[in-house]
Design a protein around this motif. Structure first.
Motif, PDB file in Angstrom:
ATOM      1  N   ASP A 297       0.818  -1.216   0.000  1.00 19.38           N
ATOM      2  CA  ASP A 297       0.000   0.000   0.000  1.00 19.38           C
ATOM      3  C   ASP A 297       0.847   1.259   0.000  1.00 19.38           C
ATOM      4  O   ASP A 297       0.332   2.353  -0.200  1.00 19.38           O
ATOM      5  N   GLY A 298       2.134   1.109   0.266  1.00 16.69           N
ATOM      6  CA  GLY A 298       3.013   2.274   0.307  1.00 16.69           C
ATOM      7  C   GLY A 298       3.325   2.737   1.707  1.00 16.69           C
ATOM      8  O   GLY A 298       3.984   3.779   1.893  1.00 16.69           O
ATOM      9  N   ASP A 299       2.867   2.009   2.740  1.00 14.08           N
ATOM     10  CA  ASP A 299       3.179   2.386   4.120  1.00 14.08           C
ATOM     11  C   ASP A 299       4.657   2.154   4.388  1.00 14.08           C
ATOM     12  O   ASP A 299       5.246   1.166   3.938  1.00 14.08           O
ATOM     13  N   ASN A 300       5.258   3.051   5.188  1.00 10.48           N
ATOM     14  CA  ASN A 300       6.685   2.955   5.488  1.00 10.48           C
ATOM     15  C   ASN A 300       6.962   1.865   6.526  1.00 10.48           C
ATOM     16  O   ASN A 300       6.069   1.449   7.270  1.00 10.48           O
ATOM     17  N   ALA A 301       8.217   1.430   6.563  1.00  5.03           N
ATOM     18  CA  ALA A 301       8.636   0.460   7.578  1.00  5.03           C
ATOM     19  C   ALA A 301       8.722   1.133   8.935  1.00  5.03           C
ATOM     20  O   ALA A 301       8.804   2.366   9.045  1.00  5.03           O
ATOM     21  N   ALA A 302       8.687   0.318   9.993  1.00  5.86           N
ATOM     22  CA  ALA A 302       8.864   0.843  11.338  1.00  5.86           C
ATOM     23  C   ALA A 302      10.287   1.353  11.510  1.00  5.86           C
ATOM     24  O   ALA A 302      11.180   1.052  10.705  1.00  5.86           O
ATOM     25  N   ALA A 303      10.517   2.129  12.565  1.00  6.00           N
ATOM     26  CA  ALA A 303      11.856   2.649  12.830  1.00  6.00           C
ATOM     27  C   ALA A 303      12.829   1.492  13.065  1.00  6.00           C
ATOM     28  O   ALA A 303      12.446   0.406  13.502  1.00  6.00           O
ATOM     29  N   MET A 304      14.103   1.747  12.771  1.00  2.31           N
ATOM     30  CA  MET A 304      15.105   0.671  12.818  1.00  2.31           C
ATOM     31  C   MET A 304      15.293   0.098  14.222  1.00  2.31           C
ATOM     32  O   MET A 304      15.767  -1.029  14.373  1.00  2.31           O
ATOM     33  N   ARG A 305      14.901   0.840  15.248  1.00  3.08           N
ATOM     34  CA  ARG A 305      15.053   0.302  16.607  1.00  3.08           C
ATOM     35  C   ARG A 305      14.008  -0.763  16.924  1.00  3.08           C
ATOM     36  O   ARG A 305      14.138  -1.484  17.912  1.00  3.08           O
ATOM     37  N   TYR A 306      12.964  -0.854  16.083  1.00  2.00           N
ATOM     38  CA  TYR A 306      11.907  -1.837  16.325  1.00  2.00           C
ATOM     39  C   TYR A 306      12.048  -3.096  15.462  1.00  2.00           C
ATOM     40  O   TYR A 306      11.412  -4.100  15.743  1.00  2.00           O
ATOM     41  N   THR A 307      12.823  -3.009  14.404  1.00  2.00           N
ATOM     42  CA  THR A 307      12.888  -4.135  13.460  1.00  2.00           C
ATOM     43  C   THR A 307      14.193  -4.909  13.619  1.00  2.00           C
ATOM     44  O   THR A 307      15.195  -4.386  14.121  1.00  2.00           O
ATOM     45  N   GLU A 308      14.157  -6.167  13.166  1.00  2.00           N
ATOM     46  CA  GLU A 308      15.327  -7.034  13.242  1.00  2.00           C
ATOM     47  C   GLU A 308      15.551  -7.686  11.880  1.00  2.00           C
ATOM     48  O   GLU A 308      14.637  -7.740  11.057  1.00  2.00           O
ATOM     49  N   ALA A 309      16.762  -8.193  11.678  1.00  2.00           N
ATOM     50  CA  ALA A 309      17.064  -8.762  10.357  1.00  2.00           C
ATOM     51  C   ALA A 309      18.199  -9.775  10.444  1.00  2.00           C
ATOM     52  O   ALA A 309      18.960  -9.817  11.421  1.00  2.00           O
ATOM     53  N   ARG A 310      18.288 -10.588   9.395  1.00  3.52           N
ATOM     54  CA  ARG A 310      19.402 -11.500   9.165  1.00  3.52           C
ATOM     55  C   ARG A 310      19.479 -11.750   7.663  1.00  3.52           C
ATOM     56  O   ARG A 310      18.601 -11.326   6.901  1.00  3.52           O
ATOM     57  N   LEU A 311      20.496 -12.461   7.224  1.00  9.31           N
ATOM     58  CA  LEU A 311      20.672 -12.742   5.807  1.00  9.31           C
ATOM     59  C   LEU A 311      19.744 -13.870   5.354  1.00  9.31           C
ATOM     60  O   LEU A 311      19.310 -14.695   6.159  1.00  9.31           O
ATOM     61  N   THR A 312      19.465 -13.892   4.050  1.00  4.26           N
ATOM     62  CA  THR A 312      18.698 -14.987   3.459  1.00  4.26           C
ATOM     63  C   THR A 312      19.641 -15.966   2.767  1.00  4.26           C
ATOM     64  O   THR A 312      20.838 -15.715   2.641  1.00  4.26           O
ATOM     65  N   GLU A 313      19.079 -17.068   2.298  1.00  2.00           N
ATOM     66  CA  GLU A 313      19.886 -18.063   1.567  1.00  2.00           C
ATOM     67  C   GLU A 313      20.457 -17.464   0.282  1.00  2.00           C
ATOM     68  O   GLU A 313      21.571 -17.797  -0.133  1.00  2.00           O
TER      69      GLU A 313
END
Length: 742
Positions: free
Chosen positions: A116-132
């Motif tokens: 829909d075009g909504d922005n992501a949450a602030a970086m302090r709320y999100t987490e990540a890792r690499l994909t295959e």
């Protein structure tokens, strides 16, 4: 004093243009090579490459836990990428969005935005890792597969390019704007790319047609239907420039009572769903698509946009065709394969074959470098194992030397002809390693490594073996990310180029009866309904009636001006009839020195007769006078004091014309030629004055005119019958003194 002399000595007098040129060129090259264009080898820009490298250093592998995005962005900004944290986070968010990237490189946990075009949450709320997929891009980076360079502050190193076992450039695409150039590469299916790469290994001179057969077009993460001709796709891939038309995927759902509705399940790539729905709702509110009743968004995790027609008699294809033309349900994705080639040094536009070959050359380079690295490791390990074996064969003497000699290392080297590395390895051995079982393990390892070393030596010396190995690695990628996997299945359907479906105007505008009113001063409006009594129409003070005609909102209204130009305005574009309307000059570019001559509803099957004030004219097809722009269309050529004077539909076989000298002439309309544009021919000759009026009629019905409230008819026009361009005779008794037929 000496400091000022040194400063003066360092100053260089340079023309401003030259200084600006040098500095701007340096800036442009920096933007092109270090920011905006992807490398053809790994398909990444520096910010993405640094992100993946930093995440790998944080050990954020696909099978490990997540870390806060703020931590990742901080590492990237502090160690590798001296730019704003928001820019880094935005790049990271896009790599995690399944609707933006065909094969995500970042596995995000939390709110990373939506279609829909909504922005992501602030970086302090999100987490990540690499994909295959990201892991495949990084595989081998510790094995001297690629070069490293110092980071911006010189405290560390970063990879110049990634090993890239995955064809990321075409699989995920890229876009960017540099200085004087840009790039835009849509995503493709990795399985198809792997097949094309394997074919190119087997047949290095493969033609473009075969490659396009294997890679038939882009594969967008949001699906849709690719509606482009085979020729256009081949041309785009052959030149590296072109475009692809993508349409939404839709289906008809049958409802009770024979009714139906359209459900859109996939929308084109890079189209925001919320804005798309707003646009369609706006068209419904403005009655631009009369056959569409309502739109609803029933989407959850999937896309489901419901379109309700006003009538079940409407053709679904016609409704969708009108929406494709007016909304982003059809979108055009451009192709501009402008990338950094020649080891990331030179930007240039490459075709599909060149891009695939550049990837294969990079994979060969990586294979050779990794093989040489592994070969060096094995040779070092074999050297140590040879020392161990010498130790086991002469164990008692080795122990004696170590126990009793003052310099055991030199003695071991001298006695058994060892290298320093072998001597150090023997001296560092643990006592438990002296058991018999350990000796057997070492011999087994030695045999295994020797066999591997021989294989590497053969591989490095045989290019054919190298390409077989690369083909095998590509086959593993195809198996892992190909069409038989959930991630790799083709999402965008390869369709046919749409045929020229003619969408009638009625399909876009609600058809309603109106009365078009134009005043003496040129104020135009459209009043609802077909008014029976034009006398009830009110005008501004000082203005009065001129024309009032019945029409439909789907009609085109034609205006002829004294300058001989026809102007066209859609009836639905006319202002409403609640006020006094608007001046026509606000809708078309009608010069102030010219006035209107005629106003009528356009009929494409009809012909009209136009005449100028000096008595010249011709017949023309009405469909040829429709103007496409505000500037109108020149049809009747006039100059000087001559102006366009009359315009009538051709509805008979005879023409009656009367001049200001009160002379009337009747002749067959067949004597007037049909033209597209010009001055026309002489209709009636005058000694003084010009044309006053004309009437087109059927000979069998006779000539009629209005005299006061009475309508008079002359059935026998023999007395006025003549040839075109004659002077004529006095009109019948009782003909109006104003020399007008009506």
């Amino acid at each position: 004093m000496s400091d000022s002399k040194n400063a003066a000595a360092e100053m260089r007098v340079t023309p401003l243009a030259e200084a600006l040129s040098e500095r701007y060129l340096a800036y442009a090259m920096s933007t092109i090579t270090s920011r905006s264009l992807p490398d053809v080898r790994d398909g990444l820009k520096p910010v993405h490459r640094r992100l993946l490298h930093a995440m790998r250093e944080l050990k954020l592998n696909p099978d490990s836990g997540f870390k806060k995005c703020a931590r990742i962005v901080g590492d990237v900004m502090g160690k590798y990428h001296p730019h704003g944290d928001q820019a880094i986070y935005d790049a990271m968010v896009r790599l995690a969005q399944e609707f933006a990237v065909r094969y995500p490189l970042v596995d995000g946990q939390g709110n990373f935005g939506n279609v829909d075009g909504d922005n992501a949450a602030a970086m302090r709320y999100t987490e990540a890792r690499l994909t295959e997929v990201a892991q495949a891009l990084l595989n081998g980076i510790d094995e001297n597969a690629v070069d490293f360079r110092p980071t911006y502050d010189g405290e560390g190193e970063e990879p110049v390019v990634l090993p890239a076992a995955f064809p990321n450039l075409l699989a995920n695409g890229a876009s960017g704007i540099a200085v004087g150039m840009a790039t835009n590469i849509p995503p493709h299916n990795a399985g198809e790319l792997c097949e094309a790469l394997q074919h190119l290994i087997k047949f290095p001179n493969a033609g473009m047609e075969k490659l396009v057969e294997l890679v038939p077009g882009p594969d967008f993460p949001t699906g849709g239907v690719l509606c482009e001709s085979r020729e256009a796709i081949l041309e785009a891939y052959s030149t590296g420039k072109g475009g692809f038309r993508v349409r939404a995927r839709w289906e008809v759902e049958k409802l009770k009572g024979g009714t139906w509705q359209i459900v859109v399940t996939e929308i084109p790539y890079q189209v925001q769903k919320s804005k798309l729905i707003e646009r369609i709702a706006e068209l419904i509110a403005n009655r631009k698509i009369a056959i569409l009743s309502d739109i609803r968004d029933e989407s959850a995790e999937d896309v489901r946009i419901v379109l309700e027609p006003k009538s079940r008699n409407v053709e679904p294809e016609m409704l969708m065709e009108s929406l494709f033309r007016q909304t982003d349900l059809e979108n055009r994705i451009s192709l501009n394969m402008n990338v950094l080639a020649d080891r990331g040094r030179v930007p240039r536009v490459m075709d599909l074959r060149e891009v695939l070959k550049a990837f294969l050359e990079h994979r060969q380079d990586v294979l050779v470098r990794r093989s040489e690295h592994r070969k060096a490791q094995i040779e070092r390990r074999l050297e140590i194992l040879d020392g161990y074996l010498i130790c086991y064969l002469n164990l008692d003497e080795v122990i004696r030397i170590i126990r009793f000699e003052d310099h055991p290392k030199q003695e071991l080297i001298k006695t058994f002809s060892l290298t320093e590395i072998q001597a150090d390895a023997i001296l560092n051995m643990r006592l438990r390693s002296l058991r018999r079982l350990e000796e057997m393990e070492i011999r087994k390892e030695h045999d295994s490594l020797t066999e591997e070393l021989n294989g590497l030596i053969a591989l490095l010396g045989d290019e054919e073996m190298q390409w077989k190995k690369i083909s095998s690695e590509i086959g593993e990628m195809k198996k892992k990310f190909g069409k038989n996997t959930e991630l790799g299945r083709r999402r965008t359907e390869i369709g046919e180029a749409p045929s020229a479906v003619v969408v009638p105007l009625e399909a876009m505008i609600e058809k309603e009866p109106i009365t078009v009113v134009c005043s003496e001063k040129g104020w135009v409006r459209a009043m609802k309904g077909h008014l029976a009594d034009f006398g009830e129409i009110k005008y501004k003070e000082g203005d009065g009636p001129r024309w009032a005609i019945h029409a439909q909102t789907t009609d085109k209204i034609l205006f002829l001006s004294t300058n001989g130009r026809f102007y066209t305005v859609g009836a639905d574009k006319l202002p409403g009839g609640r006020g006094h309307g608007e001046p026509l000059r606000l809708m078309v570019d009608l010069p102030n020195e010219h006035d209107l001559v005629s106003l009528f509803v356009h009929d494409p099957e009809r012909k009209i007769l136009v005449a100028s004030s000096d008595g010249r004219g011709f017949v023309t097809s009405e469909k040829d006078v429709v103007a496409q722009t505000r500037n109108g269309k020149q049809v009747l050529n006039v100059s000087g004091r001559v102006t366009a004077k009359l315009c009538y539909p051709v509805v008979g076989d005879m023409v009656a014309i009367i001049g200001q000298n009160r002379r009337m002439l009747v002749f067959p309309i067949s004597e007037i030629p049909e033209m597209g544009r010009g001055r026309g021919v002489i209709l009636q000759k005058y000694r003084d004055g010009g044309i006053s009026d004309l009437r087109i009629f059927k000979n069998e019905d006779g000539l009629t005119w209005k005299s006061g409230d009475r309508v008079r008819t002359v059935t026998d026009v023999t007395d006025w019958l003549g040839k075109r361009a004659q002077a004529g005779r006095m009109p019948p008794p009782g003909f109006p003194r104003n020399n007008r037929f009506a």
